[in-house]
Write a protein that holds these residues in place. Structure first.
Motif, PDB file in Angstrom:
ATOM      1  N   ARG A 153       0.834  -1.206   0.000  1.00 34.28           N
ATOM      2  CA  ARG A 153       0.000   0.000   0.000  1.00 34.28           C
ATOM      3  C   ARG A 153       0.870   1.258   0.000  1.00 34.28           C
ATOM      4  N   GLN A 154       1.994   1.200   0.693  1.00 33.77           N
ATOM      5  CA  GLN A 154       2.907   2.339   0.755  1.00 33.77           C
ATOM      6  C   GLN A 154       3.556   2.605  -0.609  1.00 33.77           C
ATOM      7  N   VAL A 155       3.951   1.538  -1.282  1.00 35.07           N
ATOM      8  CA  VAL A 155       4.656   1.677  -2.551  1.00 35.07           C
ATOM      9  C   VAL A 155       3.700   2.002  -3.702  1.00 35.07           C
ATOM     10  N   ALA A 156       2.514   1.401  -3.684  1.00 32.43           N
ATOM     11  CA  ALA A 156       1.560   1.621  -4.787  1.00 32.43           C
ATOM     12  C   ALA A 156       0.152   1.750  -4.232  1.00 32.43           C
ATOM     13  N   PRO A 157      -0.153   2.862  -3.552  1.00 36.13           N
ATOM     14  CA  PRO A 157      -1.461   3.003  -2.890  1.00 36.13           C
ATOM     15  C   PRO A 157      -2.650   2.906  -3.834  1.00 36.13           C
ATOM     16  N   GLY A 158      -2.501   3.359  -5.056  1.00 39.96           N
ATOM     17  CA  GLY A 158      -3.616   3.321  -5.997  1.00 39.96           C
ATOM     18  C   GLY A 158      -3.914   1.951  -6.552  1.00 39.96           C
ATOM     19  N   ARG A 159      -3.068   0.966  -6.252  1.00 45.67           N
ATOM     20  CA  ARG A 159      -3.242  -0.392  -6.781  1.00 45.67           C
ATOM     21  C   ARG A 159      -3.476  -1.416  -5.676  1.00 45.67           C
ATOM     22  N   LEU A 173       6.516  -3.436  -9.820  1.00 46.60           N
ATOM     23  CA  LEU A 173       6.923  -2.492  -8.786  1.00 46.60           C
ATOM     24  C   LEU A 173       8.404  -2.677  -8.458  1.00 46.60           C
ATOM     25  N   ASP A 174       8.957  -1.727  -7.746  1.00 49.10           N
ATOM     26  CA  ASP A 174      10.338  -1.828  -7.298  1.00 49.10           C
ATOM     27  C   ASP A 174      10.409  -2.864  -6.175  1.00 49.10           C
TER      28      ASP A 174
END
Length: 206
Positions: A98-104, A138-139
């Motif tokens: 959620r931190q890295v890709a909140p919109g996904r 993602l990273d």
């Protein structure tokens, strides 16, 4: 208005609900969805799966009702009954994604459950989050780093408190929230059409 989805990554019924949530999101692309982890297997419930004698029967019921399948990797993982489902670790993983890709996060929460229930990957293992991150583009270092950081543990506790504060005591639960008003759209299992009807009734008063 927004939706709040309270689930547990180690909950089979949440796994079964993922396709329904995906359909709801597809039908309502402009609607914000907050994904909150529940603490299903924490404390005294963090024990080997052999102590949950209902697992196989419940999985068969989930498959029959929702159409999801449980993979051979998962079957191998739990075969000897020693695997321990740790919801705190899973919630840290959800927080990291959620931190890295909140919109996904809706998509990524489903991917995390696929990693466990199909591929048989432990949600306590940093390598699982690396695999999920790589598959999602993602990273992976960022996700694994976030999983191991103190902030993810704090976020997991905040999620558990958030779910409890909303009165959620079973998973999955999908809520509609508008200001101070909250209504349950689904608890355990529901179709997208059922959720749409409840959502329509909820929004009709505004």
């Amino acid at each position: 208005m927004k939706l709040v989805y309270a689930f547990d990554a180690y909950c089979g019924w949440s796994y079964g609900f993922a396709p329904t949530l995906d359909e709801v999101v597809r039908r309502h692309p402009g609607l914000d969805v907050e994904v909150v982890s529940g603490g299903l297997f924490t404390g005294s419930r963090r024990v080997p799966v052999r102590e949950f004698g209902y697992v196989q029967g419940a999985n068969a019921e989930i498959s029959q009702l929702t159409g999801v399948t449980f993979g051979t990797g998962y079957a191998r993982l739990i075969a000897d009954g020693s695997f321990v489902m740790d919801s705190e670790a899973a919630a840290r993983g959800v927080a990291a994604l959620r931190q890295v890709a909140p919109g996904r996060i809706v998509e990524l929460a489903a991917a995390l459950q696929h990693a466990f229930y199909v591929d048989g990957l432990s949600l306590s293992d940093p390598a699982t989050y690396r695999a999920v991150a790589e598959a999602a583009g993602l990273d992976p270092d960022a996700v694994v780093g976030a999983f191991g950081a103190p902030g993810s543990a704090a976020a997991a506790k905040e999620d558990f408190a958030r779910a409890a504060g909303l009165g959620v005591d079973s998973f999955p639960t999908l809520l509609a929230v508008q200001g101070e008003r909250t209504t349950a759209l689904a608890v355990g299992h529901a179709t997208a059409d059922h959720i749409d009807r409840r959502l329509g009734a909820f929004t009709a008063v505004f």
